[in-house]
Scaffold this motif. Sequence first.
Motif, PDB file in Angstrom:
ATOM      1  N   GLU A   1       0.807  -1.220   0.000  1.00 49.03           N
ATOM      2  CA  GLU A   1       0.000   0.000   0.000  1.00 49.03           C
ATOM      3  C   GLU A   1       0.840   1.270   0.000  1.00 49.03           C
ATOM      4  O   GLU A   1       0.387   2.336  -0.430  1.00 49.03           O
ATOM      5  CB  GLU A   1      -0.966   0.006   1.187  1.00 49.03           C
ATOM      6  CG  GLU A   1      -0.345  -0.189   2.547  1.00 49.03           C
ATOM      7  CD  GLU A   1      -0.277  -1.638   2.990  1.00 49.03           C
ATOM      8  OE1 GLU A   1      -0.197  -1.873   4.208  1.00 49.03           O
ATOM      9  OE2 GLU A   1      -0.279  -2.539   2.111  1.00 49.03           O
TER      10      GLU A   1
ATOM     11  N   GLU B   1       1.338   2.549  -3.471  1.00 54.54           N
ATOM     12  CA  GLU B   1       0.178   3.211  -4.053  1.00 54.54           C
ATOM     13  C   GLU B   1       0.038   4.642  -3.550  1.00 54.54           C
ATOM     14  O   GLU B   1      -0.516   5.499  -4.250  1.00 54.54           O
ATOM     15  CB  GLU B   1      -1.096   2.425  -3.711  1.00 54.54           C
ATOM     16  CG  GLU B   1      -1.026   0.935  -3.995  1.00 54.54           C
ATOM     17  CD  GLU B   1      -0.632   0.639  -5.431  1.00 54.54           C
ATOM     18  OE1 GLU B   1      -1.081   1.374  -6.337  1.00 54.54           O
ATOM     19  OE2 GLU B   1       0.123  -0.330  -5.656  1.00 54.54           O
ATOM     20  N   SER B   2       0.531   4.936  -2.358  1.00 57.89           N
ATOM     21  CA  SER B   2       0.314   6.244  -1.731  1.00 57.89           C
ATOM     22  C   SER B   2       1.412   7.264  -2.027  1.00 57.89           C
ATOM     23  O   SER B   2       1.210   8.464  -1.843  1.00 57.89           O
ATOM     24  CB  SER B   2       0.190   6.080  -0.209  1.00 57.89           C
ATOM     25  OG  SER B   2       1.422   5.656   0.353  1.00 57.89           O
TER      26      SER B   2
ATOM     27  N   ARG C   1       6.787   5.449 -11.617  1.00 59.10           N
ATOM     28  CA  ARG C   1       6.404   4.044 -11.474  1.00 59.10           C
ATOM     29  C   ARG C   1       6.581   3.322 -12.802  1.00 59.10           C
ATOM     30  O   ARG C   1       6.227   3.848 -13.854  1.00 59.10           O
ATOM     31  CB  ARG C   1       4.952   3.932 -11.000  1.00 59.10           C
ATOM     32  CG  ARG C   1       4.719   4.433  -9.585  1.00 59.10           C
ATOM     33  CD  ARG C   1       3.243   4.369  -9.217  1.00 59.10           C
ATOM     34  NE  ARG C   1       3.021   4.673  -7.811  1.00 59.10           N
ATOM     35  CZ  ARG C   1       2.915   5.902  -7.329  1.00 59.10           C
ATOM     36  NH1 ARG C   1       3.018   6.950  -8.148  1.00 59.10           N
ATOM     37  NH2 ARG C   1       2.706   6.106  -6.040  1.00 59.10           N
TER      38      ARG C   1
END
Length: 217
Positions: free
Chosen positions: A133, A136-137, A158
């Motif tokens: 996670e 993703e942040s 990314r």
Amino acid sequence: MDEGAFTADGCPVEVYRLLPPGDEPGIVHAAIPEGASILELGSGVGRITHALLELGHPVVAVDDSPEMLAHVRADKVCSKIEELRLQRDFDAVLLGSHLVNAASAVDREAFLSTARAHVAPGGRVLVEWHPPEWFESVRDGQGGTLGRVGVRLDQVVRDGDLLSAVVRYSASGRSWSQPFTCRRLDAEALNVALTRAGLVFERWRADDRTWFSATPA
């Protein structure tokens, strides 16, 4: 950017001297017996090492940077993690600094194999990682302060499971930059890496799941 000593992989030594130990020593201490011996892989300047010594743990600190190790007040070994073989066991082996998220699977397996080679029967390997996670942040401009050091992430890129960025540090009117690339691991990929190294996931050691313990298979 101010000049100063940098390690081969781009870590600014002076920044790591300024960073506080944070919660890491307490997490490690709570996961192992009182007075347990520790092998710390990638110790840097001893940010965590010295706090663990104060908590009563004999520590051997390992780093491949002589500039970093010059500031460590403990038994120390200058070596690449993947090449280390001390022919002795420790109650706990510490693999911090998100090294398990290395971009290279070969490096990751080598780091974990070194940890496995040095953990005593019944001992634990304690690992710090970036949970899925986190990837993703992460965003440009994200940051805060660690002790007296300002920290900001820039140039976040990314590429599949890879994430690259530049960490910008600032303190007392000085500034430093450190680029890095890390790989996102899900639970399956993590367990595969542990299994290949002869380790088994044991349990999470922090509420935010940034630390876990593993035991010899």
